[in-house]
Write a protein that holds these residues in place. Structure first.
Motif, short mmCIF file in Angstrom:
data_model
loop_
_atom_site.label_atom_id
_atom_site.label_comp_id
_atom_site.label_asym_id
_atom_site.label_seq_id
_atom_site.Cartn_x
_atom_site.Cartn_y
_atom_site.Cartn_z
N GLU A 7 58.17 48.04 18.43
CA GLU A 7 57.65 49.41 18.29
C GLU A 7 56.24 49.43 17.70
O GLU A 7 55.46 50.32 17.99
CB GLU A 7 58.58 50.25 17.42
N TYR A 8 55.91 48.45 16.88
CA TYR A 8 54.64 48.44 16.18
C TYR A 8 53.55 47.61 16.85
O TYR A 8 52.38 47.75 16.52
CB TYR A 8 54.83 47.95 14.73
N CYS A 9 53.90 46.73 17.74
CA CYS A 9 52.91 45.82 18.34
C CYS A 9 51.83 46.60 19.07
O CYS A 9 52.10 47.33 20.03
CB CYS A 9 53.60 44.84 19.29
N THR A 64 59.27 30.25 17.24
CA THR A 64 58.61 29.82 18.47
C THR A 64 58.92 30.85 19.56
O THR A 64 59.95 31.53 19.50
CB THR A 64 59.08 28.43 18.95
N ASP A 65 58.05 30.94 20.52
CA ASP A 65 58.27 31.86 21.63
C ASP A 65 57.72 31.22 22.89
O ASP A 65 56.57 30.77 22.92
CB ASP A 65 57.56 33.20 21.36
N GLN A 66 58.53 31.18 23.91
CA GLN A 66 58.11 30.73 25.23
C GLN A 66 57.99 31.99 26.09
O GLN A 66 58.92 32.36 26.80
CB GLN A 66 59.11 29.73 25.82
N ALA A 67 56.87 32.67 25.98
CA ALA A 67 56.66 33.94 26.69
C ALA A 67 56.36 33.67 28.16
O ALA A 67 55.75 32.68 28.52
CB ALA A 67 55.51 34.69 26.03
N SER A 117 48.68 37.05 23.90
CA SER A 117 48.38 38.16 22.99
C SER A 117 49.62 38.99 22.70
O SER A 117 49.86 39.39 21.56
CB SER A 117 47.29 39.06 23.59
N LEU A 118 50.41 39.26 23.73
CA LEU A 118 51.65 40.02 23.52
C LEU A 118 52.61 39.25 22.62
O LEU A 118 53.20 39.81 21.69
CB LEU A 118 52.31 40.31 24.87
N SER A 119 52.74 37.97 22.86
CA SER A 119 53.63 37.13 22.06
C SER A 119 53.17 37.03 20.61
O SER A 119 53.96 37.18 19.67
CB SER A 119 53.72 35.74 22.68
N SER A 120 51.90 36.80 20.42
CA SER A 120 51.33 36.66 19.08
C SER A 120 51.44 37.95 18.28
O SER A 120 51.81 37.95 17.11
CB SER A 120 49.87 36.23 19.21
N CYS A 121 51.13 39.07 18.92
CA CYS A 121 51.21 40.37 18.24
C CYS A 121 52.65 40.65 17.79
O CYS A 121 52.88 41.07 16.65
CB CYS A 121 50.72 41.47 19.19
N HIS A 122 53.60 40.41 18.67
CA HIS A 122 55.01 40.62 18.31
C HIS A 122 55.39 39.74 17.12
O HIS A 122 55.99 40.20 16.16
CB HIS A 122 55.93 40.33 19.50
N MET A 123 55.01 38.47 17.19
CA MET A 123 55.36 37.53 16.11
C MET A 123 54.78 38.00 14.77
O MET A 123 55.48 37.99 13.75
CB MET A 123 54.85 36.13 16.41
N LEU A 124 53.53 38.40 14.76
CA LEU A 124 52.89 38.80 13.51
C LEU A 124 53.55 40.03 12.89
O LEU A 124 53.79 40.08 11.67
CB LEU A 124 51.40 39.01 13.72
N TRP A 125 53.89 41.01 13.72
CA TRP A 125 54.62 42.18 13.19
C TRP A 125 56.01 41.77 12.72
O TRP A 125 56.49 42.22 11.68
CB TRP A 125 54.71 43.29 14.24
N TYR A 126 56.68 40.93 13.49
CA TYR A 126 58.02 40.48 13.14
C TYR A 126 58.04 39.77 11.79
O TYR A 126 58.86 40.07 10.92
CB TYR A 126 58.57 39.58 14.25
#
Length: 156
Positions: free
Chosen positions: A134-136, A88-91, A64-73
């Motif tokens: 900052e927005y996630c 891609t992110d390997q959280a 969830s943290l990874s996905s939220c960051h990606m979507l805002w990014y």
């Protein structure tokens, strides 16, 4: 200020016939049900007698943290005319289990690798990770550090 509401139904599917009459006699399997969406099969982490083939809450939190960051990014890249071609992110998350069995997350580290269209976009692309952080919504809701180690690559 707007309020958004979310619902999720959790249904335990691990009753092997005798309910929870003993710690070892039931499965930790469950379904995560959100109306009109694909079913998610869950369990506890294998360390806690869970099914290793199913998602566990700890993995879902990190995801969830990874996905939220990606979507805002991706949103901020789009607004700033940064063309992202791959993301891609390997959280990774670290959870501490205390001797009594309770626990908490110590930290999560996001490791996004982003490919942008050209090198002229790289500097701004790197910068926008800070804004996404900052927005996630999820990052802003947890009580542990969410670290970021982004990499920006280019096709050209």
């Amino acid at each position: 200020m707007k309020e958004h509401y979310y619902t999720s139904k959790i249904k335990w599917t691990g009753n092997k016939g005798s309910g929870t009459d003993h710690y070892k006699n039931y499965e930790r399997s469950h379904n995560i049900i959100v109306e009109n969406k694909a079913l998610i099969e869950g369990s506890s982490d294998p360390s806690f007698r869970g099914d290793p083939t199913k998602h566990n809450p700890e993995e879902l939190l990190v995801s969830s943290l990874s996905s939220c960051h990606m979507l805002w990014y991706l949103h901020f890249c789009s607004v700033h005319k940064i063309i992202v071609e791959e993301y891609t992110d390997q959280a990774e998350g670290i959870m501490i289990e205390e001797p009594g069995g309770n626990g908490y997350f110590k930290e999560v580290t996001l490791n996004p690798v982003v490919i942008v269209k050209n090198k002229e976009m790289a500097e701004k692309a790197m910068e926008l990770h800070k804004k996404a952080r900052e927005y996630c919504f999820i990052t802003n809701s947890v009580n542990f550090p969410v670290k970021h180690n982004p990499q920006i690559k280019t096709q050209q």
